[in-house]
Scaffold this motif. Sequence first.
Motif, mmCIF file in Angstrom:
data_model
loop_
_atom_site.group_PDB
_atom_site.id
_atom_site.type_symbol
_atom_site.label_atom_id
_atom_site.label_comp_id
_atom_site.label_asym_id
_atom_site.label_seq_id
_atom_site.Cartn_x
_atom_site.Cartn_y
_atom_site.Cartn_z
ATOM 1 N N CYS A 48 -0.683 54.967 18.786
ATOM 2 C CA CYS A 48 -0.731 53.559 18.415
ATOM 3 C C CYS A 48 0.208 53.323 17.238
ATOM 4 O O CYS A 48 0.069 53.962 16.186
ATOM 5 C CB CYS A 48 -2.154 53.148 18.029
ATOM 6 S SG CYS A 48 -2.294 51.431 17.481
ATOM 7 N N ASP A 49 1.164 52.426 17.429
ATOM 8 C CA ASP A 49 2.127 52.095 16.381
ATOM 9 C C ASP A 49 1.974 50.656 15.919
ATOM 10 O O ASP A 49 2.918 50.063 15.395
ATOM 11 C CB ASP A 49 3.558 52.313 16.888
ATOM 12 C CG ASP A 49 3.858 53.785 17.121
ATOM 13 O OD1 ASP A 49 3.590 54.591 16.212
ATOM 14 O OD2 ASP A 49 4.358 54.125 18.208
ATOM 15 N N MET A 57 1.973 66.646 13.223
ATOM 16 C CA MET A 57 3.354 66.984 12.887
ATOM 17 C C MET A 57 4.340 66.313 13.838
ATOM 18 O O MET A 57 5.340 65.739 13.406
ATOM 19 C CB MET A 57 3.544 68.504 12.940
ATOM 20 C CG MET A 57 4.962 68.967 12.601
ATOM 21 S SD MET A 57 5.168 70.746 12.827
ATOM 22 C CE MET A 57 5.006 70.871 14.619
ATOM 23 N N SER A 58 4.052 66.364 15.142
ATOM 24 C CA SER A 58 4.975 65.796 16.123
ATOM 25 C C SER A 58 5.037 64.277 16.044
ATOM 26 O O SER A 58 6.015 63.664 16.484
ATOM 27 C CB SER A 58 4.572 66.224 17.534
ATOM 28 O OG SER A 58 3.320 65.664 17.893
ATOM 29 N N SER A 59 3.994 63.676 15.468
ATOM 30 C CA SER A 59 3.940 62.218 15.376
ATOM 31 C C SER A 59 4.287 61.690 13.990
ATOM 32 O O SER A 59 4.390 60.478 13.800
ATOM 33 C CB SER A 59 2.531 61.727 15.755
ATOM 34 O OG SER A 59 2.173 62.147 17.059
ATOM 35 N N GLY A 60 4.412 62.592 13.020
ATOM 36 C CA GLY A 60 4.740 62.169 11.676
ATOM 37 C C GLY A 60 3.620 61.429 10.982
ATOM 38 O O GLY A 60 3.857 60.493 10.208
ATOM 39 N N GLY A 101 -0.607 61.886 9.184
ATOM 40 C CA GLY A 101 -1.533 62.835 8.602
ATOM 41 C C GLY A 101 -2.535 63.340 9.626
ATOM 42 O O GLY A 101 -2.817 62.667 10.624
ATOM 43 N N GLU A 102 -3.084 64.510 9.389
ATOM 44 C CA GLU A 102 -4.062 65.067 10.319
ATOM 45 C C GLU A 102 -5.297 64.189 10.449
ATOM 46 O O GLU A 102 -5.938 64.167 11.503
ATOM 47 C CB GLU A 102 -4.462 66.484 9.881
ATOM 48 C CG GLU A 102 -3.333 67.494 10.015
ATOM 49 C CD GLU A 102 -3.767 68.900 9.659
ATOM 50 O OE1 GLU A 102 -4.916 69.077 9.215
ATOM 51 O OE2 GLU A 102 -2.950 69.834 9.833
ATOM 52 N N ASP A 103 -5.613 63.445 9.384
ATOM 53 C CA ASP A 103 -6.802 62.590 9.447
ATOM 54 C C ASP A 103 -6.598 61.373 10.339
ATOM 55 O O ASP A 103 -7.550 60.630 10.610
ATOM 56 C CB ASP A 103 -7.226 62.156 8.051
ATOM 57 C CG ASP A 103 -6.195 61.281 7.359
ATOM 58 O OD1 ASP A 103 -5.032 61.244 7.823
ATOM 59 O OD2 ASP A 103 -6.540 60.652 6.337
ATOM 60 N N ALA A 104 -5.374 61.168 10.847
ATOM 61 C CA ALA A 104 -5.091 60.068 11.769
ATOM 62 C C ALA A 104 -5.068 60.529 13.217
ATOM 63 O O ALA A 104 -4.670 59.767 14.099
ATOM 64 C CB ALA A 104 -3.748 59.416 11.416
ATOM 65 N N VAL A 105 -5.516 61.767 13.474
ATOM 66 C CA VAL A 105 -5.452 62.360 14.813
ATOM 67 C C VAL A 105 -6.854 62.728 15.305
ATOM 68 O O VAL A 105 -7.602 63.429 14.611
ATOM 69 C CB VAL A 105 -4.565 63.618 14.835
ATOM 70 C CG1 VAL A 105 -4.568 64.255 16.223
ATOM 71 C CG2 VAL A 105 -3.139 63.277 14.409
ATOM 72 N N ALA A 106 -7.197 62.260 16.496
ATOM 73 C CA ALA A 106 -8.414 62.695 17.188
ATOM 74 C C ALA A 106 -8.009 63.669 18.284
ATOM 75 O O ALA A 106 -7.024 63.443 19.000
ATOM 76 C CB ALA A 106 -9.145 61.510 17.799
#
Length: 414
Positions: A51-52, A115-118, A120-125
């Motif tokens: 989501c951008d 990393m691949s999305s640029g 933070g890890e807290d923004a990834v499920a």
Amino acid sequence: MTGAFFTSRWVDVPEWVTEEPPGALPQGFRAAGVACGLKESGSLDLGLMRCDGPDLASAIRFTSSAVVAAPVLVTRDRANAAQIKVVAVNSGNANAATGGRGLDEAARMQGAAAMSSGVGEDAVAVCSTGVIGVQLDGRKVTRGILDASKQLTAEGEEAFARAIMTTDAFDKRASLTVELTGGPVRLTAQAKGAGMIQPRFATMLCFVQTDAKLEAETADLLLGVTVKRSFDRISVDGQLSTNDTVVLQCSGASGVTVAPESEDEVRFGQALDALLRQLGLHIVRDGEGSKRVGRVTVRGGNHGAGEVVARAVANSPLVKAALHGGDPNWGRIAQAIGGALYGSAPIAFDIAIEGVQVAVAGAAARFDEAALAQLVDRDEVDYVIGLPGDGHETEVFFSDLSHEYVTINAEYTT
């Protein structure tokens, strides 16, 4: 307006909801699905959703099982549920009951997606689905995430939906336009699930996207309410999964705001409710070989008895086998009621099947058996149970018990 997605008479579709051909995501979303080698078949097994949007908000719900998969733990403990920008999903391996190594691999999966999305890890499920108790090959998943990140497009929804499937006989996805007072918004979803399905979630994953602008608190409220009326109300086999996750992401890219306690909140909530209820029914209809879907509604019953009875009927192998065979054998339902409320005899229950009263006050009623046999020879069969007391009304949707279900689960790991 209804089309190919809304198929059940048990789902009320608001007049301001229009089905669209699936494929294109709402504004602000991109997705991809790739094969990273987790499935021996070589089919798609890694999905990425990003989501951008300018006004990101999200909400999540997880399984209530006491045995929880590593990706659920990692997402629950390390991600910001209100700001999920990226979702990474693998099929072919549940990464459940895999100990410390499984947690490390789930964290690696989260890190690779970040990393691949640029971000933070807290923004990834992160989510996984497949066989329990087998270690996840994190190297394959990492390579898959990197490949998927290079293929993200607004038209990648179909590949994403296919990548999350396991024993599903068909993909479960929808694309809707919702007319709000502020203008139209898009609402799309992809789900997977066919077996190990039980109320309080299922072996299911569901990802919902909208370009409407919602506050995180509103998104969380609406997701919680609609999950309780959809995925909490389904059962294929009464088995509670380790991996269930539902994620709602709102990009805000349409510029249309869904304000708290507004008419648009009601409209959007009803659209989301119809979407998730129909997705839940598609999961039940899949049911690893299911032929028919049943709905049991229980009215009355003190101290939660209605809920206990509804679940007992929905999960009874005898009731499910009768449903599969189109057999209006209400005695199967009566025994399930008695088993659920043991020690409470006598119970003056009522039973109706497809509107035909077959039992009154615990005894057989007079009815046309031949006519009823024709009524239950359909894709959806409705059961209504009345119990003494003033308890609330409750419902459970359930699949039948088929020969194919036994075959699939007898050979699942072999």
